[in-house]
Design an enzyme around this catalytic site. Structure first.
Site, PDB file in Angstrom:
ATOM      1  N   CYS A   1       0.795  -1.225   0.000  1.00 37.53           N
ATOM      2  CA  CYS A   1       0.000   0.000   0.000  1.00 37.53           C
ATOM      3  C   CYS A   1       0.826   1.273   0.000  1.00 37.53           C
ATOM      4  O   CYS A   1       0.282   2.364  -0.185  1.00 37.53           O
ATOM      5  CB  CYS A   1      -0.954  -0.013   1.188  1.00 37.53           C
ATOM      6  SG  CYS A   1      -2.025  -1.476   1.200  1.00 37.53           S
TER       7      CYS A   1
ATOM      8  N   HIS B   1      -2.731   6.672   2.775  1.00 44.20           N
ATOM      9  CA  HIS B   1      -3.237   5.421   2.229  1.00 44.20           C
ATOM     10  C   HIS B   1      -4.681   5.247   2.667  1.00 44.20           C
ATOM     11  O   HIS B   1      -5.011   5.420   3.840  1.00 44.20           O
ATOM     12  CB  HIS B   1      -2.368   4.263   2.717  1.00 44.20           C
ATOM     13  CG  HIS B   1      -3.005   2.921   2.555  1.00 44.20           C
ATOM     14  ND1 HIS B   1      -3.620   2.535   1.380  1.00 44.20           N
ATOM     15  CD2 HIS B   1      -3.138   1.874   3.421  1.00 44.20           C
ATOM     16  CE1 HIS B   1      -4.103   1.301   1.533  1.00 44.20           C
ATOM     17  NE2 HIS B   1      -3.823   0.896   2.748  1.00 44.20           N
TER      18      HIS B   1
ATOM     19  N   ASN C   1     -10.543   0.092   0.259  1.00 40.67           N
ATOM     20  CA  ASN C   1      -9.076   0.086   0.315  1.00 40.67           C
ATOM     21  C   ASN C   1      -8.564  -0.442  -1.026  1.00 40.67           C
ATOM     22  O   ASN C   1      -8.683  -1.629  -1.318  1.00 40.67           O
ATOM     23  CB  ASN C   1      -8.626  -0.811   1.476  1.00 40.67           C
ATOM     24  CG  ASN C   1      -7.120  -0.894   1.629  1.00 40.67           C
ATOM     25  OD1 ASN C   1      -6.365  -0.620   0.697  1.00 40.67           O
ATOM     26  ND2 ASN C   1      -6.680  -1.310   2.803  1.00 40.67           N
TER      27      ASN C   1
END
Length: 323
Positions: free
Chosen positions: A112, A252, A282
């Site tokens: 990520c 993130h 996500n």
């Protein structure tokens, strides 16, 4: 030498999956997901659409918005933990699909934090003076790596891609790049894992490679993201005297609650934090790149931005830029 971000872009697949749909296949519900993550919907790539396809959509937008031709691109860096294949690199597949003839291309895998590491890598290449235009894309099809019996992970993730073109521009008054800090907490490398391939046990006709689904230890990830990561972010802001002057922050897009906790730790208002996790979920390394494009389209004025990625490795990185 001054560098600038010539263009930004992002793309998500058409298929939208809401929390109620996931509740039909696992023991969860919309109220739990929203209260714990802030996520309402996410997009899934379906049928023949793979990671390289999402990245190609972004690449096409980048070329159009920058006014560059495919042969103007010297370098393609693609961050992903959900590649089309281990080899060839997904970046090479994207290069072919975009008809870019003069570039070299490679993938990076820092989960990520991949967009931050990709931007940092491209910036260093550009400083060599040998390249004029670099394309940095983060693309993820997380859905293909999910275990949909694992409600602790599957409800978080969505698919998407985002990217930039970095160009040499010696006529610009300022450089886009201000500062960065990259790190890896290697002793925690098993907290997040995906696609592990076991070693062969015997020489046999039945031996065949297999890989595992995505898994994360949610508690460890939350602790890392809310205790370790903000210290790095604060350090970068302090040494550039931007603690109170930063215009926007793009973290993130792991979980809205994590972003809220980071904002509180840094004593910054949530109005300075750009988020898309509510509608996209996500999207691993792609989330920051996607949010950067959304910010640029909605606020084209000059601004300073702190981007911070954190994920598997455990890797994390903060980058200050000027747009």
């Amino acid at each position: 030498m001054n560098l600038k971000i010539t263009a930004t872009a992002h793309y998500v697949p058409d298929r939208i999956v809401n929390n109620d749909e996931l509740a039909q296949i696992m023991d969860t519900n919309d109220e739990w997901i929203q209260s714990h993550t802030g996520i309402q919907t996410r997009h899934y790539a379906m049928n023949e659409e793979n990671t390289s396809d999402l990245a190609t959509q972004v690449g096409q937008q980048l070329l159009k918005r920058s006014g560059l031709e495919p042969d103007d691109i010297d370098l393609i860096i693609l961050s992903t933990i959900t590649p089309d294949s281990l080899t060839p690199a997904t970046a090479a597949i994207v290069q072919d699909k975009l008809g870019i003839k003069n570039a070299f291309a490679f993938d990076i895998s820092t989960a990520c934090s991949g967009f931050i590491f990709g931007m940092s890598t491209a910036e260093k290449f550009m400083r060599s003076g040998r390249y004029q235009h670099a394309m940095v894309i983060s693309a993820e099809v997380n859905s293909k790596m999910m275990d949909f019996k694992d409600r602790t992970s599957a409800v978080f993730f969505g698919d998407g891609a985002g990217g930039t073109i970095i160009s040499v521009d010696n006529t610009a008054d300022n450089d886009f790049y201000i500062d960065e800090e990259l790190a890896t907490l290697a002793e925690k490398n098993q907290v997040i894992h995906s696609g592990r391939i076991p070693a062969m046990q015997e020489v046999s006709a039945n031996s065949y490679p297999t890989l595992d689904a995505f898994h994360q230890d949610g508690r460890d990830v939350f602790q890392f993201a809310t205790e370790v990561v903000p210290l790095q972010m604060e350090m970068v802001l302090e040494r550039n005297q931007l603690v109170e002057k930063i215009d926007y922050v793009i973290c993130h897009q792991a979980n809205l609650r994590i972003i809220e906790k980071i904002a509180k730790t840094l004593n910054l208002p949530m109005s300075k934090f750009i988020t898309n996790v509510q509608t996209y979920g996500n999207t691993s390394s792609a989330g920051i790149a996607m949010a950067l494009d959304q910010l640029q389209q909605n606020h084209p004025e000059v601004k300073t931005i702190l981007m911070c990625g954190f994920g598997g490795g455990l890797s994390y990185g903060s980058m200050l830029i000027r747009l």
